[in-house]
Write a protein that holds these residues in place. Sequence first.
Motif, PDB file in Angstrom:
ATOM      1  N   LEU A  35       0.813  -1.117   0.095  1.00 56.18           N
ATOM      2  CA  LEU A  35       0.185  -0.018  -0.004  1.00 56.18           C
ATOM      3  C   LEU A  35       1.050   1.255  -0.040  1.00 56.18           C
ATOM      4  N   THR A  36       0.332   2.145  -1.164  1.00 59.09           N
ATOM      5  CA  THR A  36       1.157   3.416  -0.909  1.00 59.09           C
ATOM      6  C   THR A  36       0.174   4.439  -0.382  1.00 59.09           C
ATOM      7  N   VAL A  37       0.392   5.237   0.618  1.00 60.88           N
ATOM      8  CA  VAL A  37      -0.119   6.399   1.383  1.00 60.88           C
ATOM      9  C   VAL A  37       0.033   7.515   0.955  1.00 60.88           C
ATOM     10  N   GLY A  38      -0.529   8.776   1.488  1.00 57.48           N
ATOM     11  CA  GLY A  38      -0.282  10.008   0.926  1.00 57.48           C
ATOM     12  C   GLY A  38      -1.564  10.500   0.609  1.00 57.48           C
ATOM     13  N   HIS A  39      -2.123  11.572   1.340  1.00 56.58           N
ATOM     14  CA  HIS A  39      -3.117  12.274   0.726  1.00 56.58           C
ATOM     15  C   HIS A  39      -3.056  13.694   0.987  1.00 56.58           C
ATOM     16  N   GLU A  40      -1.931  14.385   0.940  1.00 56.43           N
ATOM     17  CA  GLU A  40      -1.656  15.451   0.895  1.00 56.43           C
ATOM     18  C   GLU A  40      -0.624  16.037  -0.349  1.00 56.43           C
ATOM     19  N   ILE A  41      -1.139  16.084  -1.527  1.00 58.74           N
ATOM     20  CA  ILE A  41      -0.432  15.757  -2.804  1.00 58.74           C
ATOM     21  C   ILE A  41      -0.727  17.309  -3.502  1.00 58.74           C
ATOM     22  N   VAL A  42       0.630  17.843  -3.829  1.00 60.37           N
ATOM     23  CA  VAL A  42       0.450  18.909  -4.822  1.00 60.37           C
ATOM     24  C   VAL A  42       1.335  18.439  -5.799  1.00 60.37           C
ATOM     25  N   GLY A  43       0.911  19.121  -6.977  1.00 59.39           N
ATOM     26  CA  GLY A  43       1.810  18.922  -8.271  1.00 59.39           C
ATOM     27  C   GLY A  43       1.441  19.742  -9.558  1.00 59.39           C
ATOM     28  N   VAL A  44       1.803  19.088 -10.647  1.00 60.43           N
ATOM     29  CA  VAL A  44       1.631  19.937 -11.897  1.00 60.43           C
ATOM     30  C   VAL A  44       0.658  18.915 -12.869  1.00 60.43           C
ATOM     31  N   VAL A  45      -0.184  19.599 -13.475  1.00 61.78           N
ATOM     32  CA  VAL A  45      -0.874  19.053 -14.513  1.00 61.78           C
ATOM     33  C   VAL A  45      -0.147  18.500 -15.642  1.00 61.78           C
ATOM     34  N   ALA A  46       0.205  17.135 -15.864  1.00 63.06           N
ATOM     35  CA  ALA A  46       1.105  16.628 -17.001  1.00 63.06           C
ATOM     36  C   ALA A  46       0.255  16.466 -18.222  1.00 63.06           C
ATOM     37  N   GLU A  47      -1.051  15.819 -17.935  1.00 64.07           N
ATOM     38  CA  GLU A  47      -1.664  15.705 -19.243  1.00 64.07           C
ATOM     39  C   GLU A  47      -3.129  15.587 -18.928  1.00 64.07           C
ATOM     40  N   THR A  48      -4.018  15.985 -19.697  1.00 61.04           N
ATOM     41  CA  THR A  48      -5.474  16.125 -19.603  1.00 61.04           C
ATOM     42  C   THR A  48      -6.310  15.054 -20.334  1.00 61.04           C
ATOM     43  N   GLY A  49      -7.237  14.561 -19.848  1.00 59.65           N
ATOM     44  CA  GLY A  49      -8.106  13.641 -20.783  1.00 59.65           C
ATOM     45  C   GLY A  49      -9.158  14.614 -21.694  1.00 59.65           C
ATOM     46  N   ALA A  50      -9.558  14.065 -22.710  1.00 57.45           N
ATOM     47  CA  ALA A  50     -10.309  14.648 -23.701  1.00 57.45           C
ATOM     48  C   ALA A  50     -11.434  15.541 -23.387  1.00 57.45           C
ATOM     49  N   GLU A  51     -12.098  15.177 -22.147  1.00 57.58           N
ATOM     50  CA  GLU A  51     -13.215  15.982 -21.706  1.00 57.58           C
ATOM     51  C   GLU A  51     -12.969  16.962 -20.697  1.00 57.58           C
ATOM     52  N   VAL A  52     -11.719  16.963 -20.217  1.00 54.46           N
ATOM     53  CA  VAL A  52     -11.371  18.005 -18.955  1.00 54.46           C
ATOM     54  C   VAL A  52     -11.462  19.525 -19.547  1.00 54.46           C
ATOM     55  N   ARG A  99     -14.117   3.316  -8.086  1.00 55.14           N
ATOM     56  CA  ARG A  99     -15.294   3.179  -8.626  1.00 55.14           C
ATOM     57  C   ARG A  99     -15.115   2.042  -9.777  1.00 55.14           C
ATOM     58  N   ASP A 100     -13.949   1.949 -10.267  1.00 54.44           N
ATOM     59  CA  ASP A 100     -13.546   0.815 -11.193  1.00 54.44           C
ATOM     60  C   ASP A 100     -13.087  -0.666 -10.760  1.00 54.44           C
ATOM     61  N   GLY A 101     -12.875  -0.463  -9.530  1.00 52.71           N
ATOM     62  CA  GLY A 101     -12.975  -1.702  -8.864  1.00 52.71           C
ATOM     63  C   GLY A 101     -11.269  -1.912  -8.208  1.00 52.71           C
ATOM     64  N   THR A 102     -10.466  -1.143  -8.820  1.00 52.04           N
ATOM     65  CA  THR A 102      -9.117  -1.110  -8.403  1.00 52.04           C
ATOM     66  C   THR A 102      -8.828  -0.503  -7.152  1.00 52.04           C
ATOM     67  N   ILE A 103      -7.886  -0.835  -6.223  1.00 53.47           N
ATOM     68  CA  ILE A 103      -7.414  -0.062  -4.964  1.00 53.47           C
ATOM     69  C   ILE A 103      -6.677   1.192  -5.399  1.00 53.47           C
ATOM     70  N   THR A 104      -7.153   2.155  -4.761  1.00 49.73           N
ATOM     71  CA  THR A 104      -6.503   3.475  -4.827  1.00 49.73           C
ATOM     72  C   THR A 104      -5.070   3.481  -4.012  1.00 49.73           C
ATOM     73  N   GLN A 105      -4.089   4.072  -4.819  1.00 46.84           N
ATOM     74  CA  GLN A 105      -2.728   4.360  -4.129  1.00 46.84           C
ATOM     75  C   GLN A 105      -2.314   5.737  -3.939  1.00 46.84           C
ATOM     76  N   GLY A 106      -1.630   6.061  -2.726  1.00 44.74           N
ATOM     77  CA  GLY A 106      -1.968   7.453  -2.583  1.00 44.74           C
ATOM     78  C   GLY A 106      -0.523   8.248  -2.832  1.00 44.74           C
ATOM     79  N   GLY A 107      -0.259   9.077  -2.492  1.00 52.28           N
ATOM     80  CA  GLY A 107       0.726  10.385  -3.065  1.00 52.28           C
ATOM     81  C   GLY A 107       2.101  10.138  -2.810  1.00 52.28           C
TER      82      GLY A 107
END
Length: 348
Positions: free
Chosen positions: A59-76, A121-129
Motif C-alpha cells: 500500500l502506498t499512502v499519502g493524501h496531501e498531494i501537490v503537483g503539476v498537470v502533466a496531461e488531461t483527458g479529452a473532456e477535461v 469506482r472501477d474496482g481497483t485499489i487506490t494508491q496515494g501520493g
Amino acid sequence: MLTVNAIAAPSATEPLVRTTVERRDLGPKDILIEIRYAGICHSDIHTVRGEWGEVPYPLTVGHEIVGVVAETGAEVTRFDKGARVGVGCMVNSCRECENCQAGQEQYCLAGNTGTYAAVDRDGTITQGGYSTHVVVDEDFVLRVPESIPYEKAAPLLCAGITTYSPLAHWNAGPGKKVAVVGLGGLGHMAVKIAAAMGAEVTVLSQTLSKKDDGLAFGAQDYYATSDPATFEALANRFDLIVNTVSAPIDMAAHLGLLRLGGTLVSVGAPPEPLPVQVFSLFNNRRSFAGSSIGSIAETQEMLDFCAEQGIAPEIELIGADEVNEAYERVLKSDVRYRFVIDIDTLRA
Ligand SMILES: [Zn+2]
Ligand SMILES: [Zn+2]
C-alpha cells in the motif's frame, strides 16, 4: 497503464520501501498529475499499520498531494497542462446520494473514495501520493494559488481543510472564543486559520513547551492541560473547542470549558471510544460533535483563504528515503509541524 515510482508498505509491520505502482490510462475526465510534494499525515501511519482496520498490501499512502498537470483527458475543462494542482483525502464519490447532491461529497452516503486503500469506482485499489504521478478525476482536483509555496501547500489538503471546515461551520470569527486542543500538524493549522478568521484563540496543550510557537501562530493564550488549574481558570469560556488530539482526552474537563451553546468538535480520531458524562452536556446546553475533512468546493475556498491571508503550514522537508524515520518522529510528536516529502527524490 503507467508504471510509476512510489514508496509502499509491504505489510503492517515492515518499513516502507521503494517500489512502483500502476496508474490507470486517462479517462475522458481524468488528469495525470506529476507530483512534486506529499505531506505525511498521522492517518497515513495508522492506515499502513492496519490500526484502523485491514488494508490491502502493498500500500502506498499519502493524501496531501501537490503537483503539476502533466496531461488531461479529452473532456477535461477546468485544468490546463502545467497548472498547479492539489489532491486531498478523496478522489471520488457516488455523486448521486443526498449528501453528494448537496455538495458535501466528503459525507457521501455510499462512502467517498479515499485517495489510498479504497476500492475505486472501477474496482481497483487506490494508491496515494508517496509516488511520482497520480491519475484523478478533475472534479476532485484543487487549484493551488501561486502565492502559496508548493511544498507548504501540501499539508493544507488534509490538515488545512480538516480544521478549516469545522471552524467555518461553527462560525469562528470576530467575537468568538476558540480553543484548539493539541498543537501538532492539525492543531497548528487550526490556530493559524482561526486567528486569520478573526477569532480569539487559546491553545490547550499538555505542556507549555510549544508556547512561543502557539503565540507566534496567532493564539492569544496558551494553557497546559496537565495543570488542573487550567480547567478552573477557563471554565465556561469557549464558543468552540477544536480537539485535534488522536488520543483520549478527559471529556468532562474539556466540556466544562464551553460556554452557553458551545461545541466541542473532534477532528483527531482515537481508536478507542471517548466516554461522555451526559450531565456535562446538559450544563450550558453543550454539544459534542465530529467533522471529517471538507467538500471539494470548501477545500478550494480554504486554499484561496490561506493564499489571501498569507498563511501556510510549518514544514520539515525530507527525501523519499527518510520516510520511515519521519514516521517514528511523528509518533513521538517530534516534528514542527508537518513532514513533507520532496517527490523529486523518488524520480531517480
Ligand atoms: Zn490526513
Ligand atoms: Zn454520494
